[in-house]
Scaffold this motif. Structure first.
Motif, short mmCIF file in Angstrom:
data_model
loop_
_atom_site.label_atom_id
_atom_site.label_comp_id
_atom_site.label_asym_id
_atom_site.label_seq_id
_atom_site.Cartn_x
_atom_site.Cartn_y
_atom_site.Cartn_z
N GLY A 13 -42.42 -59.53 -33.53
CA GLY A 13 -41.73 -59.42 -34.19
C GLY A 13 -42.63 -59.49 -35.37
O GLY A 13 -44.26 -58.90 -35.35
N ARG A 135 -33.42 -59.28 -33.46
CA ARG A 135 -34.21 -59.36 -32.80
C ARG A 135 -35.52 -58.81 -32.65
O ARG A 135 -36.26 -60.05 -31.83
CB ARG A 135 -33.19 -58.86 -31.06
CG ARG A 135 -33.88 -59.09 -30.06
CD ARG A 135 -33.83 -58.35 -29.09
NE ARG A 135 -34.23 -59.05 -27.83
CZ ARG A 135 -33.63 -58.19 -26.33
NH1 ARG A 135 -33.07 -57.83 -25.91
NH2 ARG A 135 -35.30 -58.47 -25.39
N SER A 136 -35.48 -57.54 -33.38
CA SER A 136 -36.55 -56.76 -33.31
C SER A 136 -38.19 -57.24 -34.40
O SER A 136 -38.79 -57.91 -34.23
CB SER A 136 -36.56 -55.38 -33.81
OG SER A 136 -36.37 -55.40 -34.73
N SER A 199 -41.10 -47.46 -37.36
CA SER A 199 -41.77 -47.94 -35.08
C SER A 199 -41.84 -46.09 -34.37
O SER A 199 -41.25 -45.42 -34.92
CB SER A 199 -40.64 -48.52 -34.69
OG SER A 199 -39.16 -47.82 -34.89
N ARG A 400 -35.80 -54.88 -24.43
CA ARG A 400 -36.44 -54.73 -25.77
C ARG A 400 -35.43 -53.39 -25.93
O ARG A 400 -35.62 -53.01 -27.29
CB ARG A 400 -37.06 -55.47 -26.34
CG ARG A 400 -37.52 -56.84 -26.59
CD ARG A 400 -38.59 -57.07 -27.24
NE ARG A 400 -38.77 -58.31 -27.58
CZ ARG A 400 -38.59 -59.28 -28.99
NH1 ARG A 400 -38.12 -57.93 -29.80
NH2 ARG A 400 -38.25 -59.91 -29.10
N GLU A 401 -35.53 -52.31 -25.16
CA GLU A 401 -35.51 -50.62 -25.34
C GLU A 401 -34.37 -50.62 -25.59
O GLU A 401 -33.95 -49.28 -26.73
CB GLU A 401 -36.88 -49.91 -24.81
CG GLU A 401 -36.48 -50.45 -23.35
CD GLU A 401 -36.84 -51.19 -22.27
OE1 GLU A 401 -37.33 -50.91 -21.51
OE2 GLU A 401 -37.71 -51.97 -23.01
N SER A 404 -30.62 -51.65 -29.48
CA SER A 404 -29.73 -51.24 -30.08
C SER A 404 -28.39 -50.56 -29.71
O SER A 404 -27.12 -50.81 -30.06
CB SER A 404 -30.20 -49.54 -30.24
OG SER A 404 -30.48 -48.80 -29.55
#
Length: 467
Positions: A13, A135-136, A199, A400-401, A404
């Motif tokens: 992060g 979260r990111s 990103s 994680r990807e 969203s």
């Protein structure tokens, strides 16, 4: 609070100072979006009078926002993986803030409705990815805590909004319900523009346009079907052509959407995220619990005012123990979820929530004010203990990807849970119009007990699943 912005070796992060700015921007934006959706209901009579339109027309000042947001939540969750969080969040925040000014300056019902639709699109762009942004930028060891604060903000502001909205309408006028967004929206935009990182995204991938159209048709028709059920009707004609039409469109769209995403190379909503039983059960648990909350938030004002004869102001104040309970427990529940089983904490919270709803459903005919407050407090404590660990479970159970997409599903189940809950109360009030108002409200509260009990069963089933 300082722990959220401290750094340790190996943390993913952002550094602590940038985390603070991103958190401030996301929390401010979330607060505006939730308040905007919840405060306007109390102002609809004043707005109808000012615009010289019927009450049924004025309802679209609220429904336009909800419909636009619901139809675009999944679309924005997918766009975030293509363009990144930063441009999507900033664009949505800018649109929301500018259309807030447009709503405040609207001189006709048509202009106000159009501004509300655009405002709903801006709100969906930010709220659909807000948990994924958190979260990111925060390390996994702090995920439960930050989601606990986010859940606390949403739940407490939903309960407090009607009181604040009533005060604003009475003292300043309905225009200020929208004008108050301009300054915090501008500040949040500046913070986000400086802190949100750029990103590397999959911008080269094609966007799933057919999936987006089917998603909008599905979500929009479900909202319209629920709204049509909640409007007054004759008990003998409860199932109307309008409702059947929207329901058929929703069913057809759902079937086509599921068929499409299973075969598309780059689907709007990847089916792979639902292969995780942890994610799917957490989403279904959340949906059931928000249906219960939606029922209760609509039914209790009728109970307080129509049955007990309390004033609107007193009725609004009787809601305050609910957010107080959330404030007391939600941050701790989020922190516990970082070290203990999140499903276990969520299930314990749901059991307390069911107890609170049982207490509300069994209120006596002439309860003392302290008795009502105590029962509402139990509900708030239970819901606060449930929500943030459950949100953590949803976001942490996918890669994680896909964050969203998980964030978008989280927003969708919250929106539709509350909408379906409101529709349940509307249907009961219409079907039991010839009976006492007290009967309709108590039936609604017992249905809320049932849906929350269903959430308990769903939550219990995931305790056997591997972490």
């Amino acid at each position: 609070m300082a722990t959220l912005f401290s750094s340790q070796p190996g943390d993913e992060g952002l550094p602590g100072d940038k985390r603070a700015r991103v958190m401030a921007a996301v929390m401010t934006t979330t607060l505006m979006g939730v308040f905007d959706g919840a405060m306007i209901n109390i102002a609809l009579p004043s707005m109808a009078s000012a615009m010289q339109v019927s009450a049924s027309h004025a309802v679209w000042f609220a429904n336009g926002y909800l419909l636009a947001a619901a139809m675009t939540l999944a679309i924005f969750a997918a766009l975030a993986t293509r363009f990144g969080f930063r441009p999507l969040f900033l664009s949505g925040l800018a649109l929301f803030t500018l259309t807030s000014l447009g709503c405040a300056l609207a001189s006709s019902a048509g202009m106000l409705t159009a501004m509300r639709i655009l405002q709903g699109i801006g709100g969906a762009a930010t709220m659909s990815i807000a948990p994924a942004i958190l979260r990111s930028v925060f390390p996994g060891r702090l995920l439960g805590r930050i989601l606990g604060l986010h859940a606390l903000l949403i739940a407490s502001s939903t309960a407090v909004a009607p009181v604040l909205g009533g005060a604003i309408v009475d003292t300043l006028g309905w225009q200020w319900l929208f004008a108050i967004n301009i300054l915090p929206g501008s500040i949040a935009f500046l913070l986000a523009s400086k802190a949100l990182p750029r990103s590397d995204t999959g911008a080269h991938a094609s966007f799933d346009t057919p999936g987006a159209i089917l998603s909008a048709a599905l979500l929009g028709s479900m909202i319209m079907a629920a709204n049509s059920l909640a409007t007054p009707m004759d008990a003998a004609h409860a199932i109307r052509i309008e409702t059947i039409g929207w329901a058929l469109l929703a069913t057809l769209s759902a079937g086509m959407f599921i068929f499409h995403i299973r075969r598309a190379s780059n689907p709007l909503l990847p089916p792979v995220i639902f292969k995780s039983s942890r994610f799917t059960l957490a989403a279904l648990t959340s949906l059931s619990s928000f249906i219960s909350q939606g029922i209760t938030f609509i039914a209790l004002p009728f109970l307080f005012q129509s049955v007990y004869g309390f004033s609107p102001v007193l009725s609004a104040l009787l809601f305050t123990p609910w957010p107080i309970g959330i404030v007391l427990i939600a941050p701790h529940a989020g922190r516990w979820a970082d070290t203990v089983s999140a499903p276990l904490i969520s299930t314990a919270g749901l059991l307390i929530f069911v107890l609170g709803l049982l207490l509300l459903a069994t209120l006596p005919d002439a309860p003392a004010l302290w008795d009502i407050c105590l029962r509402s407090l139990v509900c708030g404590i239970g819901f606060g203990c449930f929500q943030s660990p459950n949100n953590r479970e949803m976001l942490s159970s996918v890669a994680r990807e896909y964050a969203s997409f998980a964030s978008g599903v989280l927003s969708i189940v919250r929106t539709f849970g509350q909408c379906l809950g409101a529709a349940v109360v509307g249907v009961l009030l219409a079907l039991l119009a010839n009976e006492t108002r007290q009967l309709a409200v108590h039936v609604a509260l017992w249905i809320a007990v049932g849906t929350s009990a269903t959430a308990v069963l769903l939550s219990l089933s995931r305790l056997r699943k591997p972490a």
